[in-house]
Enzyme design. Structure first.
Site, PDB file in Angstrom:
ATOM      1  N   THR A 148       0.870  -1.182   0.000  1.00  0.00           N
ATOM      2  CA  THR A 148       0.000   0.000   0.000  1.00  0.00           C
ATOM      3  C   THR A 148       0.909   1.235   0.000  1.00  0.00           C
ATOM      4  O   THR A 148       1.353   1.674  -1.048  1.00  0.00           O
ATOM      5  CB  THR A 148      -0.957   0.002   1.202  1.00  0.00           C
ATOM      6  OG1 THR A 148      -0.203  -0.228   2.414  1.00  0.00           O
ATOM      7  CG2 THR A 148      -2.004  -1.089   1.058  1.00  0.00           C
ATOM      8  N   LYS A 171       3.827  -6.797   4.136  1.00  0.00           N
ATOM      9  CA  LYS A 171       3.580  -5.399   3.806  1.00  0.00           C
ATOM     10  C   LYS A 171       3.256  -4.652   5.080  1.00  0.00           C
ATOM     11  O   LYS A 171       2.747  -5.231   6.039  1.00  0.00           O
ATOM     12  CB  LYS A 171       2.447  -5.241   2.781  1.00  0.00           C
ATOM     13  CG  LYS A 171       1.056  -5.644   3.241  1.00  0.00           C
ATOM     14  CD  LYS A 171       0.291  -4.696   4.132  1.00  0.00           C
ATOM     15  CE  LYS A 171       0.257  -3.292   3.572  1.00  0.00           C
ATOM     16  NZ  LYS A 171      -0.517  -2.385   4.541  1.00  0.00           N
ATOM     17  N   THR A 182       0.000  -2.988  11.184  1.00  0.00           N
ATOM     18  CA  THR A 182      -0.890  -2.934  10.029  1.00  0.00           C
ATOM     19  C   THR A 182      -0.218  -3.671   8.913  1.00  0.00           C
ATOM     20  O   THR A 182       0.406  -3.094   8.050  1.00  0.00           O
ATOM     21  CB  THR A 182      -1.236  -1.525   9.566  1.00  0.00           C
ATOM     22  OG1 THR A 182      -2.180  -1.658   8.506  1.00  0.00           O
ATOM     23  CG2 THR A 182      -0.101  -0.738   9.059  1.00  0.00           C
ATOM     24  N   GLU A 262       6.220   4.967   7.471  1.00  0.00           N
ATOM     25  CA  GLU A 262       5.880   6.154   6.695  1.00  0.00           C
ATOM     26  C   GLU A 262       6.625   7.400   7.176  1.00  0.00           C
ATOM     27  O   GLU A 262       6.420   7.872   8.292  1.00  0.00           O
ATOM     28  CB  GLU A 262       4.376   6.404   6.753  1.00  0.00           C
ATOM     29  CG  GLU A 262       3.574   5.355   6.010  1.00  0.00           C
ATOM     30  CD  GLU A 262       2.093   5.388   6.312  1.00  0.00           C
ATOM     31  OE1 GLU A 262       1.353   4.771   5.552  1.00  0.00           O
ATOM     32  OE2 GLU A 262       1.699   6.014   7.318  1.00  0.00           O
ATOM     33  N   ASN A 384      -0.431  10.741   6.186  1.00  0.00           N
ATOM     34  CA  ASN A 384      -1.666  10.289   6.827  1.00  0.00           C
ATOM     35  C   ASN A 384      -2.752  11.358   6.927  1.00  0.00           C
ATOM     36  O   ASN A 384      -3.848  11.066   7.395  1.00  0.00           O
ATOM     37  CB  ASN A 384      -1.327   9.731   8.218  1.00  0.00           C
ATOM     38  CG  ASN A 384      -0.637   8.399   8.136  1.00  0.00           C
ATOM     39  OD1 ASN A 384      -1.254   7.379   7.930  1.00  0.00           O
ATOM     40  ND2 ASN A 384       0.693   8.410   8.263  1.00  0.00           N
ATOM     41  N   SER A 389      -7.630  10.520   0.049  1.00  0.00           N
ATOM     42  CA  SER A 389      -7.879  11.405  -1.081  1.00  0.00           C
ATOM     43  C   SER A 389      -7.220  10.903  -2.350  1.00  0.00           C
ATOM     44  O   SER A 389      -6.408  10.015  -2.315  1.00  0.00           O
ATOM     45  CB  SER A 389      -7.389  12.814  -0.768  1.00  0.00           C
ATOM     46  OG  SER A 389      -5.994  12.805  -0.547  1.00  0.00           O
TER      47      SER A 389
END
Length: 389
Positions: A148, A171, A182, A262, A384, A389
Site C-alpha cells: 500500500t 507489507k 498494520t 511512513e 496520513n 484522497s
C-alpha cells in the site's frame, strides 16, 4: 527468493485494477502439498475486517491450500455484504484450484469503509491462477501485489541446519502497533509438521517479533500473519527448531517494516533492562516508544532523556515497579542519565545514524524487553493527512 523458495509453493502477483493507479494489487500463494498445514494470528482490534473474520474461521481446522491477498481496499466495516464479497473471493479461487472454499484464506489491505470492486478482483484472480509459478520473479511479484504505502517490497528466507526452508513476504508502513501491526504477512515452509506444532511455533515467533513493532500506536483492522507448511521436504522439525526458523524470518520482516515506516528518518530500538518481569519491561518500552515527545525529539536529533524518563514514569507502579533513584538511560552508547539524574552531557550523543538505540535500566530486577519504533516526522503527518484522497 522468499515464499516459493520452500518446496511445494507457487505464487503470483499482478494488477487486477483494484487500485486506480494501475499498480499491482493482487497476489496468490498456493500450497501444492503434500501437507496442507496452516496456522495464523490476527489483529486483536475489536473492529475486524471481513477477511479476518473469514480467515480466522477457515484456518481453525489447521488447514489451508491457498491465500489470496489484495491491496487497494481493506474490506473493513462493510457489513454482511463485505463478508459475502470475501466468501465469494474464496469460493472463486477454490473453484479454480479444485479445493474447498474453507481451504482458501483471504487478506485485504487499504482504505477502511469501502467495498471492493468485485468484477476486476475476481477477473484478476482468474488471470492470476493461470500464472502461478515458483522462482524469484513470482516471489517479487507477490510481494509487490500486497503493498500500500510501502516504498519497497519486503521478503526474507532462511534454511535450517536440517535443510528445511522458511520464506516470507510482508507489507506494512504505517499503523504499526500490537498486537501485530498494520501488516499482512505470509510465511511458507517445506517442513513436515502438524497444525499444532505450526500454531505453537507461529505464536511464539510473532510474540517476540511482529508484536514488538510499534510505529505509531495505531492498531489495524486487518492484521494477519499466516504460516503454511507443505511438507515437501519430507523433513520433520521439532517445535524448537521450527520456532527458531520462523522467528528468524519474522524478525527480518519486522525489522523491514520499521525501516519502511511512513516518513521515518530514524529506526528506534528501545530496550528496557533490569525490570521485575518481561511484561513490566515491555510496558515501559512501549510507553517510551509511543511517546510523541520522544519521537519528535529523535526526529530533531535531540537526545532528550528527560522525555524518556517521563514516559517511563507514566507506567503504573502496579504494572512496572521501579525506584526512580535507580533509573538510568543510555542513548546511542552514551549514559545521559544515571540513578534518576543527569550524567554525561547529551551533546556527546551522536544522533545522525539512521538507527537510534535507547537503553533504559530500571534497577528493579533481571528481566528485559524491547520494542522497535520510529521517529515522528513531517512526512508521516503529510502521508496520513490525505490517505483517503
Amino acid at each position: 527468493m522468499s515464499i516459493t523458495r520452500p518446496r511445494g509453493f507457487r505464487a503470483v502477483g499482478l494488477a487486477a485494477g483494484i487500485k486506480a493507479t494501475g499498480k499491482d494489487d493482487l497476489s496468490l500463494i498456493v500450497n501444492d502439498g503434500p501437507r496442507d498445514t496452516a496456522a495464523a494470528v490476527f489483529t486483536s482490534n475489536r473492529v475486524q475486517a471481513a477477511p479476518v473474520l473469514w480467515s480466522r474461521q477457515a484456518v481453525s481446522d489447521g488447514r489451508a491450500r491457498a491465500v489470496v491477498l489484495n491491496s487497494g481496499g481493506a474490506n473493513a466495516c462493510t457489513g454482511p455484504e463485505g463478508f459475502a464479497d470475501t466468501h465469494r473471493t474464496a469460493e472463486h479461487l477454490a473453484s479454480l484450484l479444485d479445493v474447498a472454499a474453507q481451504d482458501v484464506l483471504v487478506c485485504s489491505t487499504g482504505l477502511i469503509g469501502e467495498r471492493l470492486p468485485m468484477e476486476p478482483l475476481l477477473a484478476g484472480v482468474t488471470t492470476a491462477a493461470g500464472q502461478l509459478t515458483a522462482g524469484p520473479e513470482a516471489d517479487a511479484a507477490a510481494s509487490r501485489g500486497i503493498m500500500t504505502t510501502d516504498s519497497v517490497p519486503k521478503t526474507a528466507e532462511v534454511t535450517t541446519p536440517s535443510g528445511v526452508v522458511v520464506g516470507g513476504i510482508a507489507k506494512g508502513a504505517g499503523m504499526l502497533a500490537p498486537q501485530l501491526a498494520t501488516m499482512l504477512v505470509v510465511l511458507t515452509t517445506d517442513a513436515d509438521v502438524d497444525a499444532e506444532t505450526a500454531d505453537a511455533a507461529l505464536r511464539a515467533a510473532t510474540s517476540t517479533t511482529f508484536d514488538r513493532v510499534d510505529s505509531d500506536a495505531c492498531m489495524s483492522t486487518n492484521d494477519t500473519v499466516i504460516l503454511l507448511a507443505s511438507g515437501a521436504s519430507g523433513i520433520t522439525l521439532g517445535l524448537d527448531e521450527l520456532t527458531e526458523a520462523v522467528r528468524t524470518v519474522s524478525a527480518d520482516l519486522a525489522r523491514q517494516l520499521v525501516a519502511d515506516a511512513e516518513g521515518a528518518s530514524h529506526d528506534v530500538h528501545v530496550i528496557v533492562r533490569s525490570a521485575t518481569t518481561e511484561q513490566a519491561a515491555l510496558a515501559v518500552a512501549r510507553e517510551i516508544a509511543r511517546s510523541n515527545l520522544v519521537k519528535a525529539a529523535i526526529f530533531g536529533n535531540d537526545p532528550n532523556w528527560g522525555r524518556i524518563v517521563s514516559a517511563a514514569g507514566c507506567v503504573p507502579e502496579a504494572v512496572a515497579p521501579f525506584d526512580v533513584a535507580h533509573l538510568s538511560v543510555t542513548v546511542n552508547g552514551v549514559e545521559v542519565c544515571r540513578e534518576g539524574g543527569a550524567h554525561r552531557d547529551r551533546s556527546e550523543v551522536d544522533m545522525t545514524p539512521r538507527e537510534t538505540l535507547i537503553e533504559v535500566d530500571l534497577g528493579a530486577g533481571e528481566a528485559t524487553g524491547d520494542i522497535w519504533t520510529n521517529d515522528l516526522t513531517h512526512d508521516y503527518v503529510e502521508e496520513n493527512s490525505a490517505y483517503s484522497s
